[in-house]
Write a protein that holds these residues in place. Structure first.
Motif, PDB file in Angstrom:
ATOM      1  N   LEU A 181      -7.144 -15.099  -3.538  1.00  0.00           N
ATOM      2  CA  LEU A 181      -7.746 -15.127  -2.202  1.00  0.00           C
ATOM      3  C   LEU A 181      -7.918 -13.709  -1.666  1.00  0.00           C
ATOM      4  O   LEU A 181      -8.893 -13.417  -0.984  1.00  0.00           O
ATOM      5  N   GLU A 182      -6.933 -12.824  -2.012  1.00  0.00           N
ATOM      6  CA  GLU A 182      -7.040 -11.451  -1.539  1.00  0.00           C
ATOM      7  C   GLU A 182      -8.300 -10.772  -2.073  1.00  0.00           C
ATOM      8  O   GLU A 182      -8.942  -9.982  -1.368  1.00  0.00           O
ATOM      9  N   ASP A 183      -8.675 -11.084  -3.314  1.00  0.00           N
ATOM     10  CA  ASP A 183      -9.908 -10.517  -3.880  1.00  0.00           C
ATOM     11  C   ASP A 183     -11.127 -10.974  -3.086  1.00  0.00           C
ATOM     12  O   ASP A 183     -12.035 -10.185  -2.772  1.00  0.00           O
ATOM     13  N   PHE A 184     -11.152 -12.247  -2.768  1.00  0.00           N
ATOM     14  CA  PHE A 184     -12.293 -12.792  -2.003  1.00  0.00           C
ATOM     15  C   PHE A 184     -12.378 -12.163  -0.614  1.00  0.00           C
ATOM     16  O   PHE A 184     -13.455 -11.790  -0.146  1.00  0.00           O
ATOM     17  N   VAL A 185     -11.221 -12.024   0.049  1.00  0.00           N
ATOM     18  CA  VAL A 185     -11.212 -11.454   1.403  1.00  0.00           C
ATOM     19  C   VAL A 185     -11.661 -10.007   1.376  1.00  0.00           C
ATOM     20  O   VAL A 185     -12.369  -9.540   2.282  1.00  0.00           O
ATOM     21  N   ARG A 186     -11.233  -9.251   0.345  1.00  0.00           N
ATOM     22  CA  ARG A 186     -11.652  -7.849   0.250  1.00  0.00           C
ATOM     23  C   ARG A 186     -13.166  -7.708   0.204  1.00  0.00           C
ATOM     24  O   ARG A 186     -13.715  -6.728   0.704  1.00  0.00           O
ATOM     25  N   TRP A 187     -13.851  -8.690  -0.393  1.00  0.00           N
ATOM     26  CA  TRP A 187     -15.329  -8.636  -0.456  1.00  0.00           C
ATOM     27  C   TRP A 187     -15.970  -9.289   0.772  1.00  0.00           C
ATOM     28  O   TRP A 187     -16.901  -8.746   1.361  1.00  0.00           O
ATOM     29  N   TYR A 188     -15.436 -10.423   1.175  1.00  0.00           N
ATOM     30  CA  TYR A 188     -16.102 -11.247   2.180  1.00  0.00           C
ATOM     31  C   TYR A 188     -15.791 -10.798   3.601  1.00  0.00           C
ATOM     32  O   TYR A 188     -16.668 -10.803   4.473  1.00  0.00           O
ATOM     33  N   SER A 189     -14.524 -10.403   3.847  1.00  0.00           N
ATOM     34  CA  SER A 189     -14.108  -9.980   5.189  1.00  0.00           C
ATOM     35  C   SER A 189     -13.120  -8.834   5.049  1.00  0.00           C
ATOM     36  O   SER A 189     -11.902  -9.017   5.194  1.00  0.00           O
ATOM     37  N   PRO A 190     -13.631  -7.612   4.774  1.00  0.00           N
ATOM     38  CA  PRO A 190     -12.726  -6.476   4.472  1.00  0.00           C
ATOM     39  C   PRO A 190     -11.732  -6.187   5.595  1.00  0.00           C
ATOM     40  O   PRO A 190     -10.632  -5.685   5.316  1.00  0.00           O
ATOM     41  N   ARG A 191     -12.055  -6.491   6.818  1.00  0.00           N
ATOM     42  CA  ARG A 191     -11.132  -6.189   7.915  1.00  0.00           C
ATOM     43  C   ARG A 191      -9.860  -7.029   7.850  1.00  0.00           C
ATOM     44  O   ARG A 191      -8.854  -6.685   8.472  1.00  0.00           O
ATOM     45  N   ASP A 192      -9.928  -8.162   7.137  1.00  0.00           N
ATOM     46  CA  ASP A 192      -8.756  -9.028   7.033  1.00  0.00           C
ATOM     47  C   ASP A 192      -7.866  -8.651   5.854  1.00  0.00           C
ATOM     48  O   ASP A 192      -6.939  -9.387   5.521  1.00  0.00           O
ATOM     49  N   TYR A 193      -8.168  -7.541   5.200  1.00  0.00           N
ATOM     50  CA  TYR A 193      -7.284  -7.050   4.131  1.00  0.00           C
ATOM     51  C   TYR A 193      -6.838  -5.648   4.538  1.00  0.00           C
ATOM     52  O   TYR A 193      -7.627  -4.703   4.566  1.00  0.00           O
ATOM     53  N   ILE A 194      -5.544  -5.535   4.867  1.00  0.00           N
ATOM     54  CA  ILE A 194      -5.007  -4.294   5.431  1.00  0.00           C
ATOM     55  C   ILE A 194      -4.323  -3.510   4.317  1.00  0.00           C
ATOM     56  O   ILE A 194      -3.425  -4.013   3.632  1.00  0.00           O
ATOM     57  N   GLU A 195      -4.726  -2.247   4.155  1.00  0.00           N
ATOM     58  CA  GLU A 195      -4.137  -1.369   3.143  1.00  0.00           C
ATOM     59  C   GLU A 195      -3.397  -0.225   3.828  1.00  0.00           C
ATOM     60  O   GLU A 195      -3.843   0.284   4.858  1.00  0.00           O
ATOM     61  N   GLU A 196      -2.265   0.142   3.241  1.00  0.00           N
ATOM     62  CA  GLU A 196      -1.502   1.282   3.757  1.00  0.00           C
ATOM     63  C   GLU A 196      -0.849   2.018   2.594  1.00  0.00           C
ATOM     64  O   GLU A 196      -0.596   1.451   1.533  1.00  0.00           O
ATOM     65  N   GLU A 197      -0.586   3.292   2.817  1.00  0.00           N
ATOM     66  CA  GLU A 197       0.017   4.125   1.769  1.00  0.00           C
ATOM     67  C   GLU A 197       1.540   3.981   1.814  1.00  0.00           C
ATOM     68  O   GLU A 197       2.159   4.123   2.868  1.00  0.00           O
ATOM     69  N   VAL A 198       2.128   3.711   0.648  1.00  0.00           N
ATOM     70  CA  VAL A 198       3.595   3.613   0.530  1.00  0.00           C
ATOM     71  C   VAL A 198       4.042   4.424  -0.682  1.00  0.00           C
ATOM     72  O   VAL A 198       3.256   4.742  -1.584  1.00  0.00           O
ATOM     73  N   THR A 199       5.328   4.718  -0.708  1.00  0.00           N
ATOM     74  CA  THR A 199       5.904   5.487  -1.819  1.00  0.00           C
ATOM     75  C   THR A 199       6.673   4.527  -2.726  1.00  0.00           C
ATOM     76  O   THR A 199       7.536   3.773  -2.268  1.00  0.00           O
ATOM     77  N   ASP A 200       6.329   4.515  -4.026  1.00  0.00           N
ATOM     78  CA  ASP A 200       6.999   3.598  -4.952  1.00  0.00           C
ATOM     79  C   ASP A 200       8.333   4.184  -5.418  1.00  0.00           C
ATOM     80  O   ASP A 200       8.788   5.225  -4.941  1.00  0.00           O
ATOM     81  N   GLU A 201       8.947   3.503  -6.407  1.00  0.00           N
ATOM     82  CA  GLU A 201      10.263   3.900  -6.877  1.00  0.00           C
ATOM     83  C   GLU A 201      10.237   5.278  -7.523  1.00  0.00           C
ATOM     84  O   GLU A 201      11.208   6.021  -7.480  1.00  0.00           O
ATOM     85  N   LYS A 202       9.119   5.629  -8.104  1.00  0.00           N
ATOM     86  CA  LYS A 202       9.004   6.909  -8.800  1.00  0.00           C
ATOM     87  C   LYS A 202       8.631   8.047  -7.860  1.00  0.00           C
ATOM     88  O   LYS A 202       8.486   9.189  -8.283  1.00  0.00           O
ATOM     89  N   GLY A 203       8.435   7.703  -6.596  1.00  0.00           N
ATOM     90  CA  GLY A 203       8.089   8.738  -5.630  1.00  0.00           C
ATOM     91  C   GLY A 203       6.608   9.005  -5.519  1.00  0.00           C
ATOM     92  O   GLY A 203       6.200   9.952  -4.831  1.00  0.00           O
ATOM     93  N   ASN A 204       5.810   8.174  -6.170  1.00  0.00           N
ATOM     94  CA  ASN A 204       4.352   8.337  -6.071  1.00  0.00           C
ATOM     95  C   ASN A 204       3.809   7.583  -4.860  1.00  0.00           C
ATOM     96  O   ASN A 204       4.295   6.493  -4.532  1.00  0.00           O
ATOM     97  N   VAL A 205       2.803   8.167  -4.247  1.00  0.00           N
ATOM     98  CA  VAL A 205       2.154   7.528  -3.100  1.00  0.00           C
ATOM     99  C   VAL A 205       1.074   6.586  -3.628  1.00  0.00           C
ATOM    100  O   VAL A 205       0.152   7.021  -4.339  1.00  0.00           O
ATOM    101  N   VAL A 206       1.207   5.319  -3.292  1.00  0.00           N
ATOM    102  CA  VAL A 206       0.240   4.322  -3.759  1.00  0.00           C
ATOM    103  C   VAL A 206      -0.230   3.494  -2.563  1.00  0.00           C
ATOM    104  O   VAL A 206       0.408   3.453  -1.513  1.00  0.00           O
ATOM    105  N   LEU A 207      -1.380   2.842  -2.764  1.00  0.00           N
ATOM    106  CA  LEU A 207      -1.942   1.958  -1.739  1.00  0.00           C
ATOM    107  C   LEU A 207      -1.420   0.548  -1.927  1.00  0.00           C
ATOM    108  O   LEU A 207      -1.434   0.009  -3.037  1.00  0.00           O
TER     109      LEU A 207
END
Length: 982
Positions: free
Chosen positions: A695-721
């Motif tokens: 469903l997240e794939d569909f929302v990203r195409w159909y209604s991008p505002r309803d899919y919220i992305e933010e930058e976080v730091t993973d276990e390895k210390g890399n910044v990922v979306l």
């Protein structure tokens, strides 16, 4: 004393002489009204400016009083003016002559062109009139007249009012007034004489001077000179030397069908008769002194050509017949008819003997019988169309419309029919119609009509002309039936309707225009399906973003074709079966069919791995750099179905259905499911194009505002979306989640159609066929009014009349309010048409005057501009001064008009009147004068002499107005006298 002590034997009746009588009560009521209006005490205003009686603002206020049981109305007429300074006012009021007595001698406003009769007769700026309240009542007896005059005299004396007070006597049509005005030590009596037949000694200045001097009765010798103002009015009625510029339409040519196709796109304009009936020339001598001129029963110095002042007014014809107004009025009358098309044309024309009737009546049964031919050749629509063709043939020469006229109209409405095959374009605009200005083009939005280059607009004009010239209501019904047949023919043969913009119905237009656009949408969809298998893969170059209004049915068909060509081994119905013209619906695949895992499980988030192994279907193109979340594969945009177009009546119907579901939880859930049909279709297409998606794939195409992305730091210390669905997508029992779980991976070409063009087209055709002429006229009336306004604007631009521009703005504003309602009131529609007719008459008058004064024949530009200004003023103002009087350019033209009219009248005289000595031609020349006898003679005589005795306080103003016409003679005199020194 004894007698005094006896009790009184008699009882005396006590009479209270303090009780007010009816007459005293009446006087008290008059005084009360004067007090309420603050007319008590002296009053003084600024000197009167020239022309203020016409250009100024007059107001009035009324009240009602009674004398016993006889009702009177009291009306105060006054000219609105600025009050003078208070200090100056107090200084001048002391022993000042009343304002009205000063106005009697003011010469700035003699003979005002438009004013109350008392203003014209006495030159007053303020006065009060007491008249019988009922129109039929009248004060006839002399005793009652004297009683009223006594009443107002007492009221004026008690209140100190210096405003003239009049009472109306005799019948109201006679306009007889008697009155009085009182000031400090002076009184003015207003008297009047009205006769049907004028005594011969009073038809000239000498006789009127005699009666004026005798009325003054001045004992002084010699008498101070009398000031004189004279106006003679001449009427011109004969316009024979100038033809009426309006050329009426050639009705014979129209009836004979010889008119060209373009004529059906134009509305007529102009008056059928000369809207100017008379021209009145007033020649005025404003300042004369007794003894300067001679005017008696033998000789007169009053030559109109030598008059120092000329003024002209025109008399307009009462309700002139105007072509445009008649056209629209006659079309409005259709709206009130009740007959259906069958009743108008006669049911017998729809009946046919023998086997042909049996064929159409058994059309449905033939669908179930075994037949050696394909089923689509026995469709209901084909059989109905065949029957209609036979009806047309059967009607023959008895048709209300001539065949030539009908063919001309149909070619005008459908210009693509000129070629052997109708055009394949989505629109076909007649190039013969000039491109309207941007403001005019968007006028249909305000009127809720149709664009001025559309088929609906042209149909309205044709029906309007047919109703007026070609058979009336029967002709309208006949053309409409032919129009409906043409619509069905185009639907069955995949020919687009010309003159309609592509795309969904424009809700800003009238409902009929929306219906035709809906039919065109159906033809586009059907044409795209039927021609899809013939179209090559290289022709499809469009995108299919959800909600893309620019994607046409043809482009959608090409997209479907491309996917079909790619996927040869798919399960389910093929493109060929869907493109069959007789297939009403495509049934979705059932859950029991073997789809290699394409069941309900494949639609659920986190389903089995087989879901990702499905063969992708219905891909349009890759979506940029977006990838699927679970496997990182590219995200493909699917081929989707177009949302179903809707007209306003369907939207209202849908709204009513949704509203009836109520506010309960079950009703809200059902309402949401009904509104999510398009969403579910897009989800199924997305799943088919992207196997294993979430469903997240569909929302990203159909209604991008309803899919919220933010930058976080993973276990390895890399910044990922890191992304997640919005809060509204996480609500329990969310409709998007439910729809996603129920959606199956089905490409758009194998889904049930969101827009069933076959059913919708038949609904539109049925709607058109069931329209009565009255319903049709109601639909198209906004287009007719729209066309009439454009025609008026076009004609006004040639004349440039300021008042017309103002009225046109009022028409547009009024029409915008009235025509937006579904069923506007007839009265309001008649008001709009009356305004259009008024503008048409004004423009016709302007053209008539320009033709009579020859504005186009002027050699010098200055003279032409002066004449055009003069003509414009004649239309705008009640009376226009002629620059240079009889010696100016306009004056010479007017003089020539009268001379030509006099000569034409002399030629028409019988020969018996000319049988005298000398040649008849010479006698005619001697008899003919440049001007006819004056139709009206007006004189104003003024004098300032001590009255009533030589030692009376001077000045005492006297004024007498005289008017003489063929059937009327009136003297209105105002004579002041000293009340202190008699």
């Amino acid at each position: 004393m004894a007698a005094d002590s006896e009790p009184e034997s008699e009882v005396f009746e006590i009479t209270d002489f303090t009780t007010a009588s009816e007459w005293e009560r009446f006087i008290s009521k008059v005084e009360e009204v004067l007090n309420d209006w603050k007319l008590i005490g002296p009053s003084l205003g600024k000197p009167l400016e020239k022309g203020i009686f016409t250009s100024g603002t007059w107001e009035e206020r009324s009240d009602e009083i009674s004398f016993a049981d006889f009702r009177f109305s009291v009306t105060h007429h006054y000219l609105v003016q600025e009050s003078p300074d208070k200090e100056r006012k107090d200084e001048e009021l002391e022993d000042a002559i009343p304002q009205s007595m000063q106005d009697l001698l003011c010469m700035n406003n003699d003979f005002p062109p438009r004013a109350h009769c008392l203003v014209r007769w006495y030159g007053l700026r303020e006065f009060v009139v007491i008249a019988p309240a009922a129109h039929s009542d009248a004060v006839l007896s002399e005793s009652k007249c004297n009683l009223l005059l006594s009443s107002i005299s007492i009221a004026l004396g008690n209140t100190g009012c210096q405003v003239p007070l009049f009472v109306q006597i005799h019948h109201k049509w006679r306009r007889m007034y008697m009155g009085e005005c009182q000031g400090p030590g002076v009184r003015t009596d207003f008297e009047m004489v009205h006769l049907r037949k004028v005594p011969s000694q009073y038809t000239h200045l000498s006789g009127l001077l005699d009666i004026f001097k005798s009325k003054i009765g001045c004992p002084l010798t010699p008498l101070p000179p009398v000031s004189i103002a004279i106006r003679l009015t001449y009427v011109l009625q004969d316009w024979q030397q100038y033809f009426w510029p309006q050329q009426p339409p050639d009705i014979d040519a129209l009836v004979g069908g010889e008119v060209g196709g373009l004529e059906f796109g134009k509305l007529p304009f102009g008056a059928c008769e000369d809207p100017i009936s008379e021209l009145h020339l007033a020649t005025t001598w404003p300042h004369l002194t007794e003894g300067i001129i001679v005017d008696n029963d033998v000789y007169s110095d009053l030559d109109p050509v030598q008059a120092p002042h000329w003024s002209v007014r025109v008399r307009k014809a009462d309700n002139p017949q105007c072509l445009l107004g008649d056209f629209v009025t006659e079309f409005l009358k259709i709206c009130r008819r009740k007959e259906s098309t069958d009743e108008i044309l006669g049911r017998s024309t729809f009946e046919e003997e023998g086997r042909e009737v049996a064929d159409i009546t058994h059309a449905l049964s033939k669908l179930t019988e075994p037949a050696p031919v394909p089923i689509h050749k026995l469709s209901v629509s084909n059989m109905v169309h065949t029957a209609k063709k036979k009806i047309r043939k059967h009607r023959g020469e008895e048709s209300p419309l001539n065949s030539d006229v009908l063919n001309t109209i149909l070619l005008f409405l459908f210009p693509d029919a000129v070629s052997e095959k109708p055009l394949d374009g989505t629109t076909s605009i007649d190039n013969s119609i000039p491109a309207p200005e941007a403001g005019d083009y968007t006028l249909y939005n305000q009127f809720k009509s149709a664009p001025s280059d559309s088929l609906t607009y042209k149909l309205a004009l044709c029906l309007c002309m047919i109703n007026f010239y070609h058979g009336g209501l029967k002709g309208v019904a006949h053309l409409w039936q032919e129009f409906v047949l043409e619509m069905r023919f185009r639907w069955e043969n995949n020919f687009l309707i010309p003159g309609l913009a592509s795309g969904s119905p424009d809700l800003r237009c009238c409902l009929l225009h929306q219906k035709l656009q809906m039919l065109n949408c159906c033809i586009e969809r059907k044409k795209a399906r039927d021609e899809g298998k013939k179209t090559s893969l290289s022709d499809s170059t469009t995108s299919a973003y959800p909600g893309d209004a620019g994607k046409t049915g043809g482009q959608l068909g090409l997209d479907h074709l491309r996917d079909t060509e790619k996927e040869k081994g798919e399960v389910g119905k093929s493109w060929d079966s869907w493109s069959d013209s007789e297939e009403e619906f495509f049934e979705c695949l059932s859950d029991t069919e073997d789809l290699k895992g394409n069941g309900q499980e494949s639609g659920k988030k986190g389903g089995p791995k087989e879901m990702a192994n499905l063969k992708p279907e219905g891909r349009l193109h890759q979506h940029g750099k977006l990838t699927l979340l679970h496997n990182g594969g590219p995200l493909y945009i699917p081929v989707t179905q177009e949302p179903a177009p809707m007209t306003e009546d369907l939207l209202e119907e849908q709204s009513e259905v949704l509203a009836k579901l109520g506010t309960s939880a079950e009703g809200a859930h059902l309402r949401a499911r009904m509104q999510s049909a398009c969403l579910l279709s897009d989800m199924e297409s997305f799943k088919a194009a992207n196997p294993g998606c979430f469903l997240e794939d569909f929302v990203r195409w159909y209604s991008p505002r309803d899919y919220i992305e933010e930058e976080v730091t993973d276990e390895k210390g890399n910044v990922v979306l890191k992304g997640e669905l919005s809060a509204r997508m996480k609500i329990p029992s969310n409709m998007w989640v439910e729809a996603w779980e129920t959606a199956k991976p089905v490409p758009a070409r194998r889904q049930r159609r969101l827009f069933d063009d076959t059913r919708e087209a038949e609904k539109v055709l049925h709607y058109l066929a069931m329209q009565k002429p009255a319903d049709l006229a109601r639909h198209l009336l906004p287009c007719v009014i729209h066309a009439a306004v454009l025609k008026v604007k076009e004609e006004e631009s040639l004349e440039n009349i300021p008042s017309v521009k103002k009225i046109i703005k009022q028409i547009i504003a009024h029409s915008s309010k009235v025509l937006h309602f579904p069923n506007p009131e007839d009265k309001k529609l008649e008001e709009i048409i009356l305004q259009i007719t008024t503008v048409e008459a004004i423009i016709a008058r302007a053209r008539s005057l320009k033709a009579k004064f020859g504005t186009e024949k002027c050699e010098h530009e200055e003279e032409k501009e002066g004449l055009e200004r003069f003509v414009s003023c004649l239309l705008e103002q009640p009376e226009v001064s002629v620059t240079g009087a009889g010696r100016g350019h306009a004056g010479r033209i007017i003089h020539k008009l009268f001379v030509n009219a006099q000569r034409a009248a002399a030629v028409a005289l019988p020969e018996e009147e000319l049988k005298k000595s000398g040649c008849p031609e010479e006698r005619r020349q001697t008899l003919v004068s440049d001007f006819p006898p004056p139709a009206g003679r007006e004189l104003i005589l003024r004098a300032t002499v001590p009255r009533p005795a030589p030692y009376s306080k001077a000045p005492a103003h006297s004024r007498m107005y005289s008017v003489l016409t063929k059937e009327d003679f009136r003297l209105a005199g105002a004579f002041s006298s000293d009340t202190s020194f008699l």
